[in-house]
Scaffold this motif. Structure first.
Motif, PDB file in Angstrom:
ATOM      1  N   UNK A 295       0.833  -1.202   0.000  1.00  0.00           N
ATOM      2  CA  UNK A 295       0.000   0.000   0.000  1.00  0.00           C
ATOM      3  C   UNK A 295       0.870   1.256   0.000  1.00  0.00           C
ATOM      4  N   UNK A 296       1.991   1.225   0.719  1.00  0.00           N
ATOM      5  CA  UNK A 296       2.926   2.350   0.684  1.00  0.00           C
ATOM      6  C   UNK A 296       3.509   2.522  -0.718  1.00  0.00           C
ATOM      7  N   UNK A 297       3.816   1.386  -1.369  1.00  0.00           N
ATOM      8  CA  UNK A 297       4.338   1.465  -2.727  1.00  0.00           C
ATOM      9  C   UNK A 297       3.333   2.078  -3.687  1.00  0.00           C
ATOM     10  N   UNK A 298       2.071   1.691  -3.558  1.00  0.00           N
ATOM     11  CA  UNK A 298       1.034   2.275  -4.411  1.00  0.00           C
ATOM     12  C   UNK A 298       0.878   3.764  -4.116  1.00  0.00           C
ATOM     13  N   UNK A 299       0.957   4.152  -2.832  1.00  0.00           N
ATOM     14  CA  UNK A 299       0.845   5.554  -2.479  1.00  0.00           C
ATOM     15  C   UNK A 299       1.996   6.377  -3.036  1.00  0.00           C
ATOM     16  N   UNK A 300       3.221   5.847  -2.933  1.00  0.00           N
ATOM     17  CA  UNK A 300       4.382   6.562  -3.479  1.00  0.00           C
ATOM     18  C   UNK A 300       4.244   6.726  -4.988  1.00  0.00           C
ATOM     19  N   UNK A 301       3.783   5.678  -5.668  1.00  0.00           N
ATOM     20  CA  UNK A 301       3.622   5.746  -7.121  1.00  0.00           C
ATOM     21  C   UNK A 301       2.572   6.778  -7.514  1.00  0.00           C
ATOM     22  N   UNK A 302       1.453   6.805  -6.815  1.00  0.00           N
ATOM     23  CA  UNK A 302       0.401   7.784  -7.140  1.00  0.00           C
ATOM     24  C   UNK A 302       0.856   9.207  -6.847  1.00  0.00           C
ATOM     25  N   UNK A 303       1.626   9.382  -5.790  1.00  0.00           N
ATOM     26  CA  UNK A 303       2.137  10.711  -5.481  1.00  0.00           C
ATOM     27  C   UNK A 303       3.041  11.223  -6.598  1.00  0.00           C
ATOM     28  N   UNK A 304       3.961  10.374  -7.046  1.00  0.00           N
ATOM     29  CA  UNK A 304       4.883  10.766  -8.120  1.00  0.00           C
ATOM     30  C   UNK A 304       4.128  10.929  -9.438  1.00  0.00           C
ATOM     31  N   UNK A 305       3.205  10.018  -9.728  1.00  0.00           N
ATOM     32  CA  UNK A 305       2.456  10.094 -10.986  1.00  0.00           C
ATOM     33  C   UNK A 305       1.632  11.377 -11.048  1.00  0.00           C
ATOM     34  N   UNK A 306       0.961  11.714  -9.951  1.00  0.00           N
ATOM     35  CA  UNK A 306       0.189  12.946  -9.941  1.00  0.00           C
ATOM     36  C   UNK A 306       1.065  14.174 -10.123  1.00  0.00           C
ATOM     37  N   UNK A 307       2.252  14.154  -9.499  1.00  0.00           N
ATOM     38  CA  UNK A 307       3.157  15.301  -9.615  1.00  0.00           C
ATOM     39  C   UNK A 307       3.693  15.450 -11.037  1.00  0.00           C
ATOM     40  N   UNK A 308       3.878  14.353 -11.766  1.00  0.00           N
ATOM     41  CA  UNK A 308       4.420  14.393 -13.125  1.00  0.00           C
ATOM     42  C   UNK A 308       3.348  14.499 -14.199  1.00  0.00           C
ATOM     43  N   UNK A 309       2.069  14.489 -13.793  1.00  0.00           N
ATOM     44  CA  UNK A 309       1.005  14.594 -14.778  1.00  0.00           C
ATOM     45  C   UNK A 309       0.552  13.261 -15.327  1.00  0.00           C
TER      46      UNK A 309
END
Length: 787
Positions: A295-309
């Motif tokens: 779940x932390x991995x999914x959260x980190x990925x969504x955080x980075x994905x949202x920041x990069x568009x």
């Protein structure tokens, strides 16, 4: 072991890391490298297609695939799960883009990632699994239908409408009037997707080795390009600066809706990812998923994905399954597939821009239809939850995603509540008294039914009210108490007998228990695993036996009386069951048999001494079962971790005879033939792990004892005449699975469960009882099931 780990399955060791530079390490890296290429080829068209369905920039799907591979692969807790843009989130994302615009949607994705990181940090990943699988699968099926209906219009050369109903209403006109090149591209793509994996294998070349999505989109692209068909193609930004289209703050009055959107994205992405991770765990033998870390991995990925568009990210079952089947062994495969996507888009963007948009739409139509899983529906139907699945599906399609999920969740809660409060009321007259038996949880929901039954009891009658309930609320107590007072006022008598907790008595005198109680009766856990009985076992074992008999009298004896009275003068067992005296092997439990079914012979090591042996106890049981009881079957059942087999393998039957173990040594000497059959004389057991050596010896012992049985003239005669069958059985204690001996191969195979059999075979009792009562089917020699 971490608290959030699933743990390795019984009997299956977890994979261990190898020292760098070893042959196994190099082989694992090579396997991950090959698997990453396969997943990369699957991920590119799927990511573009999901971006199309979401109404997002196409590059957003590529960004999400890259980030999902690299970031989630590095941080996540699953060995082989692949993360990226997920079809289950398309409806939410499309609605967010229409409401807030793309850049605010990126902010929502970023914030949802932070929420997931917090949930993982607080170690509450398992709470996400509280959502019923019927709701999750129904939601995904509804999303699939919605995607398919919308993208089918694109395949037909038109444009999707605003709702599923509008898409359905407009479909006939689209089919009748659109016959453009876009339709040809879509038809080619769907035809290849449907037929690719059905092509026959040619030599060592198997079509399924190449992803169908790659073949379909690639073929459609080549045909459209060479034919110079006029179709819309993929358009990517010309530079990395143009590609970034990241998050933006919303307007002041939008924060309330933003908060709800963040919660929705975080919830759906988390549940889909965790369920997919657990499902993928069934496909490999490596380390089990660590849910909170994932779940932390999914959260980190969504955080980075949202920041990069990029689009929201979740674990996806299609790419994960492809990863496992391609031979992936570690997260390296997931990480590399993200690297390959990045390099491909950076250096071969012009190739991606040749892909026709109708081909991606057709790919989405096919994937959307596949999301409606008939296998899930059949499985849920077995568990009586198909209604939840269908209601969620239609709610998502015709009302909306969140509305459909809430309706499905509410229905699932109602179904669960109904099961938890299920009540059975049985009335019968015996010896001039009315007996009323109540089973289940007695709540206000069951009061109307109970009150109706109680009102039918004649005035002035004597009533025995047996309460086999694990819970009684105040409304139920009031209903029973009021009826009792009225019935006794009219000259009747009421005797209330409570088998479990004294709910009625305690509610009359003082406060009732605060929660449901553990039902007594036929509970198969050992005494030392039951509440407050471990200490009693060491101090007073006779007291436990007495307490068990008392419990049997209170909860089971009355129901057994009718059956046992018919068996008291005659029994017709189906089999002579020869098994070990080991306390962990319970014949009636592992065969689901009852009184009168098995004539059981138990001894150390389930041995059958040869005919004419000095020890005649086993021979007497065999002769009585075959000659007197005329059993149609004899079963010899061994088991794993058998102490007798261990002693036999260690040579306990050899050497000087000591007074304390003289009988054991003489008895184990009957197993020397089993040692020879297992290859002990040739050292075949010496090089094996202890558990494997014992398994082989125990199974060889079963076969040897079946051979000894054939040495009894009465057994051999009835076997040769077809009146008697001999069977071998093996019980694995670790998995609690029963294995049967295949007479042709000499191998033991596990018995299939009901869920594994296409059409369940009727139980012998069910066949016998068809058209007659249980008491009728249990009486008389003619009712004995044939073997």
């Amino acid at each position: 072991m971490r608290n959030d780990a699933q743990g390795a399955p019984p009997g299956r060791p977890e994979t261990t890391s190898e020292r760098p530079g070893t042959h196994t390490d190099r082989k694992g890296v090579a396997a991950d490298f090959g698997a990453s290429l396969v997943v990369f080829l699957v991920a590119v068209p799927l990511s573009l297609g999901i971006a199309v369905a979401s109404g997002a920039p196409l590059i957003a799907g590529i960004i999400a695939a890259i980030v999902g591979g690299i970031v989630a692969g590095l941080v996540g807790g699953s060995v082989v799960q692949v993360s990226g843009p997920a079809a289950g989130l398309t409806i939410i994302v499309a609605d967010l883009i229409m409401t807030y615009g793309w850049r605010v949607t990126c902010l929502i994705t970023l914030l949802a990632g932070l929420v997931q990181l917090a949930l993982g940090a607080f170690r509450i990943a398992r709470a996400a699994l509280a959502v019923s699988p019927a709701v999750v699968h129904g939601m995904l099926a509804g999303v699939g239908v919605t995607i398919a209906l919308a993208q089918l219009h694109v395949v037909l050369g038109g444009a999707p409408q605003s709702s599923a109903l509008a898409n359905i209403a407009d479909l006939p006109e689209q089919i009748a009037h659109n016959h453009t090149a876009a339709v040809a591209v879509g038809v080619i793509t769907i035809a290849i997707m449907f037929g690719w994996n059905r092509l026959p294998t040619i030599g060592k070349v198997r079509p399924g080795m190449i992803p169908a999505a790659l073949v379909a989109v690639g073929t459609a692209t080549v045909i459209a390009t060479l034919g110079r068909w006029e179709v819309e193609t993929v358009a990517l930004p010309s530079s990395l600066a143009d590609a970034w289209n990241g998050p933006m703050l919303p307007e002041a009055g939008q924060w309330h809706g933003i908060a709800l959107a963040v919660a929705a994205v975080a919830m759906v992405a988390s549940v889909e990812s965790l369920l997919a991770a657990i499902a993928v765990d069934r496909l490999h033998t490596g380390r089990r998923v660590q849910l909170n870390r994932e779940l932390c991995g999914q959260g980190a990925a969504n955080t980075v994905s949202g920041a990069l568009g990029g689009l929201p990210i979740a674990g996806v079952i299609v790419r994960s399954t492809a990863n496992v089947r391609a031979g992936a062994r570690s997260p390296l495969s997931t990480i590399l597939h993200g690297v390959w996507i990045l390099l491909f888009v950076a250096f071969f963007a012009h190739v991606v821009e040749l892909i026709p948009m109708p081909a991606l739409a057709a790919l989405l139509v096919f994937i959307g239809v596949q999301m409606v899983s008939l296998a899930h529906l059949r499985d849920l139907r077995k568990h009586h939850e198909a209604s939840v699945y269908l209601v969620t599906l239609f709610g998502v399609v015709f009302i909306g995603l969140l509305e459909g999920v809430f309706i499905g969740f509410a229905l699932a809660m109602i179904v669960s509540l109904r099961r938890l409060t299920k009540l059975t009321v049985v009335t019968e007259e015996r010896a001039g008294r009315v007996h009323v038996t109540v089973h289940g949880s007695l709540t206000f929901l069951g009061v109307p039914r109970l009150a109706h039954v109680l009102r039918t009891i004649p005035e002035g009658s004597s009533v025995d009210l047996d309460l086999h309930v694990d819970f009684m609320d105040h409304a139920a107590f009031e209903a029973i108490h009021a009826w009792r007072v009225d019935h006794e006022r009219t000259g009747g008598s009421v005797d209330i007998d409570e088998v479990h907790e004294n709910w009625y008595a305690r509610s009359s005198e003082r406060s009732a228990p605060a929660a449901k109680t553990i039902p007594k009766g036929r509970w198969w856990a050992p005494w030392d695993m039951r509440r407050d009985s471990g200490a009693d076992l060491a101090v007073n074992p006779l007291g436990l036996l007495t307490a068990g008999a008392r419990e049997y009298h209170a909860s089971t004896a009355d129901r057994m009386r009718a059956v046992m009275s018919r068996l008291s003068h005659r029994h017709n067992p189906t089999a002579l069951f020869i098994t070990c005296a080991d306390s962990r092997v319970v014949p009636n439990l592992i065969t689901a048999s009852g009184p009168g079914d098995l004539f059981t012979l138990r001894n150390m090591g389930n041995l059958v001494p040869r005919h004419g042996s000095a020890d005649g106890s086993a021979g007497a049981a065999v002769e009585y079962a075959v000659n007197v009881l005329r059993v149609p079957s004899i079963v010899v059942c061994g088991h794993s971790h058998c102490g007798a087999m261990r002693a036999l393998a260690e040579g306990a039957h050899e050497g000087p005879v000591e007074e304390e173990t003289s009988h054991i040594r003489r008895w184990l000497a009957n197993g020397q033939g089993s040692l020879r059959r297992a290859g002990a004389d040739h050292g075949e057991l010496a090089g094996l792990p202890a558990s494997e050596a014992l398994r082989r010896l125990a199974q060889a012992n079963v076969i040897e004892q079946l051979g000894n049985l054939m040495g009894y003239p009465v057994v051999r005669e009835r076997v040769e005449s077809g009146q008697l069958t001999l069977s071998g059985m093996y019980y694995d204690l670790e998995t609690a699975k029963v294995h049967l001996l295949d007479a042709e191969t000499g191998e033991f195979s596990p018995v299939q469960g009901v869920q594994d059999v296409p059409e369940a075979v009727p139980h012998p009792r069910e066949e016998a009882a068809e058209g007659q009562s249980l008491d009728e089917s249990s009486s008389g020699a003619s009712s004995r099931p044939s073997c």
